[in-house]
Scaffold this motif. Structure first.
Motif, mmCIF file in Angstrom:
data_model
loop_
_atom_site.group_PDB
_atom_site.id
_atom_site.type_symbol
_atom_site.label_atom_id
_atom_site.label_comp_id
_atom_site.label_asym_id
_atom_site.label_seq_id
_atom_site.Cartn_x
_atom_site.Cartn_y
_atom_site.Cartn_z
ATOM 1 N N ALA A 55 0.777 -1.298 -0.001
ATOM 2 C CA ALA A 55 -0.101 0.009 -0.053
ATOM 3 C C ALA A 55 0.902 1.260 -0.056
ATOM 4 O O ALA A 55 0.448 2.207 -0.927
ATOM 5 N N LEU A 56 1.859 1.152 0.786
ATOM 6 C CA LEU A 56 2.885 2.310 0.944
ATOM 7 C C LEU A 56 3.593 2.690 -0.392
ATOM 8 O O LEU A 56 3.692 3.711 -0.755
ATOM 9 N N LEU A 57 4.091 1.380 -0.876
ATOM 10 C CA LEU A 57 4.612 1.486 -2.397
ATOM 11 C C LEU A 57 3.785 1.990 -3.322
ATOM 12 O O LEU A 57 4.177 2.823 -4.333
ATOM 13 N N MET A 58 2.469 1.707 -3.263
ATOM 14 C CA MET A 58 1.430 2.061 -4.327
ATOM 15 C C MET A 58 1.419 3.490 -4.140
ATOM 16 O O MET A 58 1.203 4.162 -5.257
ATOM 17 N N GLY A 59 1.186 4.125 -3.019
ATOM 18 C CA GLY A 59 1.128 5.620 -2.774
ATOM 19 C C GLY A 59 2.468 6.030 -3.487
ATOM 20 O O GLY A 59 2.208 7.426 -3.954
ATOM 21 N N ALA A 60 3.550 5.768 -3.097
ATOM 22 C CA ALA A 60 4.712 6.174 -4.004
ATOM 23 C C ALA A 60 4.661 6.369 -5.328
ATOM 24 O O ALA A 60 4.981 7.342 -5.870
ATOM 25 N N VAL A 61 4.356 5.170 -5.823
ATOM 26 C CA VAL A 61 4.147 5.200 -7.355
ATOM 27 C C VAL A 61 3.118 6.290 -7.784
ATOM 28 O O VAL A 61 3.404 6.826 -8.812
ATOM 29 N N LEU A 62 2.015 6.591 -7.110
ATOM 30 C CA LEU A 62 0.998 7.497 -7.600
ATOM 31 C C LEU A 62 1.550 8.702 -7.370
ATOM 32 O O LEU A 62 1.249 9.677 -8.416
ATOM 33 N N VAL A 63 2.237 9.137 -6.468
ATOM 34 C CA VAL A 63 2.845 10.325 -5.972
ATOM 35 C C VAL A 63 3.877 10.660 -7.317
ATOM 36 O O VAL A 63 3.843 11.867 -7.894
ATOM 37 N N ARG A 64 4.617 9.703 -7.515
ATOM 38 C CA ARG A 64 5.780 9.944 -8.670
ATOM 39 C C ARG A 64 5.142 10.244 -9.924
ATOM 40 O O ARG A 64 5.730 10.944 -10.790
ATOM 41 N N SER A 65 4.083 9.429 -10.248
ATOM 42 C CA SER A 65 3.249 9.515 -11.581
ATOM 43 C C SER A 65 2.483 10.813 -11.665
ATOM 44 O O SER A 65 2.164 11.027 -12.746
ATOM 45 N N GLY A 66 2.107 11.324 -10.570
ATOM 46 C CA GLY A 66 1.535 12.620 -10.634
ATOM 47 C C GLY A 66 0.177 12.462 -10.990
ATOM 48 O O GLY A 66 -0.944 13.178 -11.572
ATOM 49 N N THR A 67 -0.494 11.386 -10.328
ATOM 50 C CA THR A 67 -2.089 11.164 -10.261
ATOM 51 C C THR A 67 -2.591 11.888 -9.330
ATOM 52 O O THR A 67 -2.481 12.523 -8.563
ATOM 53 N N VAL A 68 -4.040 12.368 -9.589
ATOM 54 C CA VAL A 68 -5.034 13.160 -8.938
ATOM 55 C C VAL A 68 -5.013 12.496 -7.346
ATOM 56 O O VAL A 68 -5.330 11.275 -7.435
#
Length: 335
Positions: A55-68
């Motif tokens: 879950a934490l890694l998913m959050g990091a991926v979403l932040v780095r990808s610039g998702t809403v």
């Protein structure tokens, strides 16, 4: 590469843009907040185990990808940093690489992949719609990139061979086409300064070669037939429709809005009253070489996609096979 080795490299990659922002005297608050969030989630995910880690890694991926809703740092970077540096930071779609190396190999549960896919699907449509209404060329490009990067991430959630092949193929196509599109915008900026899309500038007569390159790379990014993104986009759409007709429809809407945004930007910059420059604005030798190289890559990927698509297909099959092999076997039911 071990997860911690990759984590260190991902953390180091966020440092150079900060120093450039400082050097230019631009505000750094937005960038620092988002990158601190990314680094914190990444480190915490690598230090923990189980579903919490994923879950934490998913959050990091979403932040780095610039998702809403954590996409503001991308538009802020393009506004305050040099166009070249911003392109280097975002165009490789580092979030996709982090997801492929850190999230997928850990056999994430369905809710992790659905979380990535759902947020990415929302971002793809939102960013595509925002790109249509932008009046600043840099913000237009930032939202166009965010939409394409999110479409690439959508293929991960579907986790079928066709969709994952399409996502991997689209990843490479977006790097080439949007990278070239950004370079073309930067070349136009070098001649005319910061560009506005609120009026027709009529720049075609002043620099027809840049106009052709702008349209070529822009259409390639949205999957125009005969170009490198066409087969990749078709595979992604086919995989999305098979998984869920609703997801497939949303992907098509995002792609259509991106196409509208590219054509609107082209008409705003290159059509209208003829612009009469005071200095020569023709394409330079170095720019001509870059344009020719991009043209070869774009059309080669469109007319001869077999080798590239086959390699992406093999990578998708290997990824899905590794996930299946790690899943615990279900005990047979006793009569």
């Amino acid at each position: 590469m071990m997860p911690w080795d990759l984590g260190v490299l991902l953390v180091l990659a966020v440092v150079p843009p900060y120093f450039e922002l400082r050097r230019r005297g631009s505000p750094t608050r937005v960038y620092v907040i988002h990158m601190a969030m990314f680094v914190g989630l990444l480190v915490a995910g690598l230090m923990t185990e189980g579903e919490l880690s994923l879950a934490l890694l998913m959050g990091a991926v979403l932040v780095r990808s610039g998702t809403v809703p954590v996409h503001v740092w991308v538009t802020d970077l393009f506004k305050n940093c040099s166009f070249g540096t911003a392109l280097l930071v975002v165009t490789p779609i580092t979030g996709m690489y982090a997801a492929m190396r850190l999230v997928l190999p850990a056999q994430p549960p369905e809710w992790v992949l659905q979380g990535i896919g759902g947020v990415s699907l929302l971002t793809a449509v939102y960013a595509a719609g925002m790109s249509v209404v932008q009046t600043d060329a840099r913000r237009f490009f930032a939202f166009l990139f965010l939409s394409h990067a999110s479409l690439v991430l959508v293929g991960l959630e579907l986790h079928t061979t066709i969709s994952l092949t399409g996502a991997l193929a689209l990843w490479g196509s977006v790097i080439v086409s949007l990278g070239g599109f950004g370079l073309t915008l930067r070349a136009i900026e070098a001649r005319f300064g910061r560009l506005s899309l609120s009026e027709f500038r009529g720049l075609y007569a002043a620099s027809p070669s840049l106009a052709v390159c702008f349209l070529l790379t822009g259409l390639a990014s949205v999957g125009f037939p005969g170009m490198s993104g066409f087969v990749a986009a078709e595979l992604l759409v086919d995989g999305a429709v098979v998984a869920s007709p609703v997801v497939g429809l949303v992907v098509l809407v995002a792609a259509a809005l991106n196409g509208v945004a590219v054509l609107r930007a082209y008409f705003a910059l290159f059509t209208g009253d003829r612009y009469t420059p005071r200095v020569p604005l023709g394409i330079t030798v170095r720019e001509r070489g870059a344009v020719l190289a991009l043209t070869v890559l774009i059309f080669a990927g469109g007319f001869f996609p077999q080798t590239y698509i086959e390699s992406r297909h093999q990578a998708a099959e290997m990824t899905l096979e590794d996930r299946s092999a790690e899943k615990p076997a279900v005990a047979p039911a006793h009569p």
